[in-house]
Design an enzyme around this catalytic site. Sequence first.
Site, PDB file in Angstrom:
ATOM      1  N   LYS A  80       0.761  -0.980   0.238  1.00  0.00           N
ATOM      2  CA  LYS A  80      -0.140   0.359   0.256  1.00  0.00           C
ATOM      3  C   LYS A  80       0.283   0.781   0.066  1.00  0.00           C
ATOM      4  O   LYS A  80       1.841   1.526   1.021  1.00  0.00           O
ATOM      5  CB  LYS A  80      -0.812  -0.137   1.602  1.00  0.00           C
ATOM      6  CG  LYS A  80      -1.441   0.749   1.311  1.00  0.00           C
ATOM      7  CD  LYS A  80      -2.561   0.788   2.545  1.00  0.00           C
ATOM      8  CE  LYS A  80      -4.296   2.131   2.828  1.00  0.00           C
ATOM      9  NZ  LYS A  80      -5.252   1.681   3.591  1.00  0.00           N
ATOM     10  N   SER A 158      -9.534   2.141   2.740  1.00  0.00           N
ATOM     11  CA  SER A 158      -9.343   2.190   1.893  1.00  0.00           C
ATOM     12  C   SER A 158      -7.809   1.634   1.457  1.00  0.00           C
ATOM     13  O   SER A 158      -7.498   2.480  -0.095  1.00  0.00           O
ATOM     14  CB  SER A 158      -8.228   4.260   3.119  1.00  0.00           C
ATOM     15  OG  SER A 158      -6.921   2.985   4.191  1.00  0.00           O
ATOM     16  N   SER A 182      -9.790  -0.557   7.415  1.00  0.00           N
ATOM     17  CA  SER A 182      -9.668  -0.410   5.387  1.00  0.00           C
ATOM     18  C   SER A 182      -8.562  -1.704   5.617  1.00  0.00           C
ATOM     19  O   SER A 182      -8.358  -1.501   3.756  1.00  0.00           O
ATOM     20  CB  SER A 182      -7.685   0.639   5.477  1.00  0.00           C
ATOM     21  OG  SER A 182      -9.039   2.105   5.612  1.00  0.00           O
TER      22      SER A 182
END
Length: 451
Positions: A80, A158, A182
């Site tokens: 990420k 996210s 997330s």
Amino acid sequence: MTPPDKSLEHLSAELDAGRVTSRALVEDCLARIADPSGEGARVYTLVDADGARRAADAIDAARARGESTRRLAGIPISIKDLFDIEGQVTTAGSRVLAEAPPAARDAEAVARLREAGFVVMGRTNMTEFAYSGLGLNPHHGTPLNPYDRKTGRIPGGSSSGAAVSVTDGMAAVGLGTDTGGSCRIPAALTGLTGFKPTAARVPATGAFPLSTTLDSIGGIGRTVNCCAIVDAILSGDPVYPNERASLAGLRMGVPQTLVLDGMDHDVASAFQDALRRLSQAGAAIVDVPFAEFAELAAINAKGGYTAAESYPLHRDMMARHGDLYDPRVKVRIEKGAQLTAQDVAELHARRADWIRRTNRHFETLDVMACPTVPVIAPTVRELADDEAYGRTNLLVLRNPTFINFLDGCAISLPCHAPGTAPVGLMLAAPGGQDRRLLAVARAVEALLAAR
């Protein structure tokens, strides 16, 4: 429910037996990323093709020489865009940090994954600064959910790119973060498994923070063991892949406050079917009030930890580059400007009291169970309006956020029938019970997969 031939355990066995090479795995990922008809351009904000090939070739050469290699050596992983990777700029899904200096070293989580032999494919897209559960990104585009892709459904966030990198074969597993869901939300909406460990379990050094109090670091993969293996590496806790709880007599508490509100037909049907099958397997399904959940909105009414802890970090950047922020993210960060030191002290005190009272329910329960998200993935088009975006974001974050505020651990695993819209079943436990939770999740996963 998930093809076992894509799991970390299977790939490790294939590499060890010489039936596949790391370079072949990497090239397959790169081909999927580069496919113009696919989501690669929206999944990755940076692809390190040369670095991945070099790492794969070095691992293959070591195996060819008969050298002992770590059992996961050569498996592709996505990272990420919140995590530092040496020599790369950590942009956190934003344009604001585009000119920041490259990281001098890997984040601790990335370093541990490399040490275990994972091959880093690149940086994955995300909601800007991780501040939403929907996964939309106006700067890099939004990777579309593999379910009903023609209609254009959101991936969840996210950690949006992390999830789609796995569903679309652009990585075997994705490294994500979870501040309010997330890892679990995108896993639930795309049919994967996502794990949120107890926050302090994994060091956050080198990860761009949203909330230093709530941030947790975990993996998104195809199976419970995929997440458990990543967690073991990140936490330094040995993995016991065959550690599986017995469902007979297991006490599973289903909260009756808020978490079942607003379920759509798909989620309600899949969740009730999962509970029915668990009950038939001997688990005791217990309705528990968890009335404390109704208090959380008031406790966090001024923005909570995310606003309180993100605003000081962004204050100067917003003053200089406010026009570069996603307006939907900026408005949430700006809530922190109104929070005083007294507000934050009160938040700490109220949270401690809330955790103490909420954890009492677990004295007679093994785990809590509820839908991860009460609705299937909405379409991107449905969220064009700011009011709809805000309302849906709160709905999607609602159930997972309870566990972050509890400082607990939780996992989302798929519970829908094959071929239907993805639905996640969330299992949760108090902080520090991570291994026990994973053992329960393995048993639940095996039951739900036996259709």
